[in-house]
Design a protein around this motif. Sequence first.
Motif, PDB file in Angstrom:
ATOM      1  N   THR A 167     -63.569  70.352   0.813  1.00 19.10           N
ATOM      2  CA  THR A 167     -64.706  69.961   1.638  1.00 19.10           C
ATOM      3  C   THR A 167     -64.358  70.103   3.113  1.00 19.10           C
ATOM      4  O   THR A 167     -63.190  70.065   3.490  1.00 19.10           O
ATOM      5  CB  THR A 167     -65.132  68.498   1.357  1.00 19.10           C
ATOM      6  N   ASN A 168     -65.408  70.260   3.929  1.00 17.74           N
ATOM      7  CA  ASN A 168     -65.237  70.399   5.372  1.00 17.74           C
ATOM      8  C   ASN A 168     -66.077  69.328   6.056  1.00 17.74           C
ATOM      9  O   ASN A 168     -67.307  69.389   6.037  1.00 17.74           O
ATOM     10  CB  ASN A 168     -65.674  71.800   5.809  1.00 17.74           C
ATOM     11  N   GLU A 169     -65.419  68.342   6.611  1.00 16.84           N
ATOM     12  CA  GLU A 169     -66.116  67.244   7.277  1.00 16.84           C
ATOM     13  C   GLU A 169     -65.693  67.179   8.735  1.00 16.84           C
ATOM     14  O   GLU A 169     -64.501  67.070   9.028  1.00 16.84           O
ATOM     15  CB  GLU A 169     -65.805  65.909   6.581  1.00 16.84           C
ATOM     16  N   ASP A 170     -66.668  67.214   9.633  1.00 17.26           N
ATOM     17  CA  ASP A 170     -66.400  67.151  11.080  1.00 17.26           C
ATOM     18  C   ASP A 170     -65.363  68.200  11.497  1.00 17.26           C
ATOM     19  O   ASP A 170     -64.449  67.913  12.256  1.00 17.26           O
ATOM     20  CB  ASP A 170     -65.923  65.745  11.490  1.00 17.26           C
ATOM     21  N   GLN A 171     -65.519  69.408  10.947  1.00 20.52           N
ATOM     22  CA  GLN A 171     -64.637  70.538  11.230  1.00 20.52           C
ATOM     23  C   GLN A 171     -63.175  70.267  10.845  1.00 20.52           C
ATOM     24  O   GLN A 171     -62.253  70.833  11.416  1.00 20.52           O
ATOM     25  CB  GLN A 171     -64.723  70.913  12.727  1.00 20.52           C
ATOM     26  N   HIS A 172     -62.982  69.419   9.841  1.00 20.51           N
ATOM     27  CA  HIS A 172     -61.657  69.146   9.275  1.00 20.51           C
ATOM     28  C   HIS A 172     -61.680  69.434   7.780  1.00 20.51           C
ATOM     29  O   HIS A 172     -62.619  69.033   7.085  1.00 20.51           O
ATOM     30  CB  HIS A 172     -61.233  67.689   9.503  1.00 20.51           C
ATOM     31  N   LEU A 173     -60.657  70.136   7.317  1.00 23.99           N
ATOM     32  CA  LEU A 173     -60.561  70.449   5.885  1.00 23.99           C
ATOM     33  C   LEU A 173     -59.994  69.268   5.113  1.00 23.99           C
ATOM     34  O   LEU A 173     -59.029  68.628   5.542  1.00 23.99           O
ATOM     35  CB  LEU A 173     -59.626  71.642   5.673  1.00 23.99           C
ATOM     36  N   TYR A 174     -60.598  68.997   3.947  1.00 23.58           N
ATOM     37  CA  TYR A 174     -60.095  67.964   3.041  1.00 23.58           C
ATOM     38  C   TYR A 174     -60.055  68.538   1.633  1.00 23.58           C
ATOM     39  O   TYR A 174     -60.924  69.337   1.243  1.00 23.58           O
ATOM     40  CB  TYR A 174     -60.984  66.716   3.074  1.00 23.58           C
ATOM     41  N   PHE A 175     -59.044  68.116   0.897  1.00 19.53           N
ATOM     42  CA  PHE A 175     -58.855  68.619  -0.461  1.00 19.53           C
ATOM     43  C   PHE A 175     -58.920  67.472  -1.467  1.00 19.53           C
ATOM     44  O   PHE A 175     -58.268  66.445  -1.272  1.00 19.53           O
ATOM     45  CB  PHE A 175     -57.497  69.321  -0.576  1.00 19.53           C
ATOM     46  N   LYS A 176     -59.699  67.700  -2.529  1.00 23.50           N
ATOM     47  CA  LYS A 176     -59.700  66.748  -3.643  1.00 23.50           C
ATOM     48  C   LYS A 176     -58.726  67.305  -4.675  1.00 23.50           C
ATOM     49  O   LYS A 176     -58.799  68.491  -5.026  1.00 23.50           O
ATOM     50  CB  LYS A 176     -61.092  66.625  -4.244  1.00 23.50           C
ATOM     51  N   THR A 177     -57.791  66.479  -5.115  1.00 16.98           N
ATOM     52  CA  THR A 177     -56.729  66.948  -6.011  1.00 16.98           C
ATOM     53  C   THR A 177     -56.686  66.141  -7.310  1.00 16.98           C
ATOM     54  O   THR A 177     -57.248  65.049  -7.410  1.00 16.98           O
ATOM     55  CB  THR A 177     -55.354  66.857  -5.322  1.00 16.98           C
ATOM     56  N   LYS A 178     -55.975  66.706  -8.279  1.00 19.96           N
ATOM     57  CA  LYS A 178     -55.831  66.048  -9.588  1.00 19.96           C
ATOM     58  C   LYS A 178     -54.590  66.607 -10.273  1.00 19.96           C
ATOM     59  O   LYS A 178     -54.305  67.799 -10.202  1.00 19.96           O
ATOM     60  CB  LYS A 178     -57.075  66.313 -10.439  1.00 19.96           C
ATOM     61  N   GLY A 179     -53.860  65.719 -10.920  1.00 23.33           N
ATOM     62  CA  GLY A 179     -52.738  66.160 -11.753  1.00 23.33           C
ATOM     63  C   GLY A 179     -53.272  66.710 -13.058  1.00 23.33           C
ATOM     64  O   GLY A 179     -54.208  66.145 -13.629  1.00 23.33           O
ATOM     65  N   ASP A 180     -52.692  67.816 -13.555  1.00 28.54           N
ATOM     66  CA  ASP A 180     -53.180  68.446 -14.789  1.00 28.54           C
ATOM     67  C   ASP A 180     -53.171  67.482 -15.977  1.00 28.54           C
ATOM     68  O   ASP A 180     -54.020  67.576 -16.864  1.00 28.54           O
ATOM     69  CB  ASP A 180     -52.324  69.675 -15.123  1.00 28.54           C
ATOM     70  N   ALA A 181     -52.215  66.567 -15.994  1.00 31.11           N
ATOM     71  CA  ALA A 181     -52.097  65.640 -17.121  1.00 31.11           C
ATOM     72  C   ALA A 181     -52.908  64.357 -16.916  1.00 31.11           C
ATOM     73  O   ALA A 181     -53.024  63.546 -17.842  1.00 31.11           O
ATOM     74  CB  ALA A 181     -50.628  65.288 -17.350  1.00 31.11           C
ATOM     75  N   ASN A 182     -53.467  64.166 -15.729  1.00 25.57           N
ATOM     76  CA  ASN A 182     -54.204  62.934 -15.428  1.00 25.57           C
ATOM     77  C   ASN A 182     -55.653  63.038 -15.887  1.00 25.57           C
ATOM     78  O   ASN A 182     -56.267  64.107 -15.813  1.00 25.57           O
ATOM     79  CB  ASN A 182     -54.166  62.634 -13.921  1.00 25.57           C
ATOM     80  N   ASN A 183     -56.203  61.900 -16.328  1.00 30.85           N
ATOM     81  CA  ASN A 183     -57.597  61.870 -16.775  1.00 30.85           C
ATOM     82  C   ASN A 183     -58.570  61.815 -15.599  1.00 30.85           C
ATOM     83  O   ASN A 183     -59.729  62.215 -15.723  1.00 30.85           O
ATOM     84  CB  ASN A 183     -57.843  60.663 -17.694  1.00 30.85           C
ATOM     85  N   THR A 184     -58.117  61.269 -14.467  1.00 32.88           N
ATOM     86  CA  THR A 184     -58.994  61.113 -13.310  1.00 32.88           C
ATOM     87  C   THR A 184     -58.418  61.848 -12.105  1.00 32.88           C
ATOM     88  O   THR A 184     -57.209  62.075 -12.008  1.00 32.88           O
ATOM     89  CB  THR A 184     -59.174  59.622 -12.942  1.00 32.88           C
ATOM     90  N   GLU A 185     -59.297  62.192 -11.186  1.00 27.28           N
ATOM     91  CA  GLU A 185     -58.864  62.848  -9.947  1.00 27.28           C
ATOM     92  C   GLU A 185     -58.190  61.838  -9.037  1.00 27.28           C
ATOM     93  O   GLU A 185     -58.343  60.629  -9.217  1.00 27.28           O
ATOM     94  CB  GLU A 185     -60.075  63.477  -9.250  1.00 27.28           C
ATOM     95  N   ASP A 186     -57.441  62.319  -8.065  1.00 30.13           N
ATOM     96  CA  ASP A 186     -56.786  61.426  -7.107  1.00 30.13           C
ATOM     97  C   ASP A 186     -57.844  60.717  -6.264  1.00 30.13           C
ATOM     98  O   ASP A 186     -58.871  61.312  -5.897  1.00 30.13           O
ATOM     99  CB  ASP A 186     -55.837  62.221  -6.208  1.00 30.13           C
ATOM    100  N   GLN A 187     -57.598  59.448  -5.977  1.00 33.28           N
ATOM    101  CA  GLN A 187     -58.603  58.611  -5.317  1.00 33.28           C
ATOM    102  C   GLN A 187     -58.916  59.060  -3.897  1.00 33.28           C
ATOM    103  O   GLN A 187     -60.075  59.055  -3.488  1.00 33.28           O
ATOM    104  CB  GLN A 187     -58.146  57.142  -5.299  1.00 33.28           C
ATOM    105  N   ARG A 188     -57.891  59.446  -3.140  1.00 35.30           N
ATOM    106  CA  ARG A 188     -58.105  59.786  -1.730  1.00 35.30           C
ATOM    107  C   ARG A 188     -58.159  61.295  -1.515  1.00 35.30           C
ATOM    108  O   ARG A 188     -57.444  62.048  -2.165  1.00 35.30           O
ATOM    109  CB  ARG A 188     -56.985  59.194  -0.859  1.00 35.30           C
ATOM    110  N   LEU A 189     -59.006  61.696  -0.557  1.00 25.24           N
ATOM    111  CA  LEU A 189     -59.016  63.094  -0.133  1.00 25.24           C
ATOM    112  C   LEU A 189     -57.755  63.375   0.685  1.00 25.24           C
ATOM    113  O   LEU A 189     -57.269  62.505   1.400  1.00 25.24           O
ATOM    114  CB  LEU A 189     -60.248  63.386   0.718  1.00 25.24           C
ATOM    115  N   ILE A 190     -57.263  64.594   0.582  1.00 24.64           N
ATOM    116  CA  ILE A 190     -56.050  64.992   1.298  1.00 24.64           C
ATOM    117  C   ILE A 190     -56.453  65.825   2.507  1.00 24.64           C
ATOM    118  O   ILE A 190     -57.150  66.838   2.360  1.00 24.64           O
ATOM    119  CB  ILE A 190     -55.120  65.814   0.374  1.00 24.64           C
ATOM    120  N   SER A 191     -56.020  65.414   3.679  1.00 19.79           N
ATOM    121  CA  SER A 191     -56.333  66.175   4.886  1.00 19.79           C
ATOM    122  C   SER A 191     -55.396  67.371   4.999  1.00 19.79           C
ATOM    123  O   SER A 191     -54.310  67.380   4.407  1.00 19.79           O
ATOM    124  CB  SER A 191     -56.210  65.290   6.126  1.00 19.79           C
ATOM    125  N   SER A 192     -55.831  68.378   5.759  1.00 19.38           N
ATOM    126  CA  SER A 192     -55.005  69.585   5.923  1.00 19.38           C
ATOM    127  C   SER A 192     -53.659  69.261   6.570  1.00 19.38           C
ATOM    128  O   SER A 192     -52.658  69.934   6.317  1.00 19.38           O
ATOM    129  CB  SER A 192     -55.754  70.628   6.754  1.00 19.38           C
TER     130      SER A 192
END
Length: 200
Positions: free
Chosen positions: A111-136
């Motif tokens: 995602t791109n918010e306020d001209q900043h890149l953010y990444f939503k991540t998840k471990g392949d073995a995890n049932n849920t995605e990571d709670q926090r967005l990761i900034s560039s």
Amino acid sequence: MKEIAKETEKNKSIVKKLIKWSSNIAIIILVVLVVTSLYSSFKSRNDPSYIPSVLGYKPMSVLTGSMDPTLKPGDMVIVKATDPNILKVNDVITYRVSNSTLITHRIIEITNEDQHLYFKTKGDANNTEDQRLISSEQVVGRLAFSIPKGGYIVNWIKSPLGLILLVILPITFLLVGEIKSIFSQVDKNKEANPKDDMEV
């Protein structure tokens, strides 16, 4: 017969040269590993956020099974420092959550918010995605390749025993090589200048 003997001697000489070159290359690699390991160990003790890097490639050990079966505990991941703008969905990235904590997970959304890149991540073995967005700014790099069980080797090298062996082995190889070359030179000198045992 003389030609065969000469050819045999020539082949032996080539083999000896190859062995010498190979041992010299092995010694150089070991010395580089020692220096790198000692520097990395010293640097990481003073700065927990430090990650050793060779030409932009950073080796790290996998500690958890969150990326199983892609990455297993004990594997080594080699992460390449990468411009976050070229990262894509499905890329596996390593990112920093604190000075001493790194996580390697897969990008599932960008995602791109306020001209900043953010990444939503998840471990392949995890049932849920990571709670926090990761900034560039948190991104350390993208997974280049992995070495199964290679993390155990990295951890062993960082251990006191590993460091001692990595220091002792290159020194031993250097000493043995030098002693052999000295004796070889002495033998050649004796053959070139044989002593005359005859008394005049």
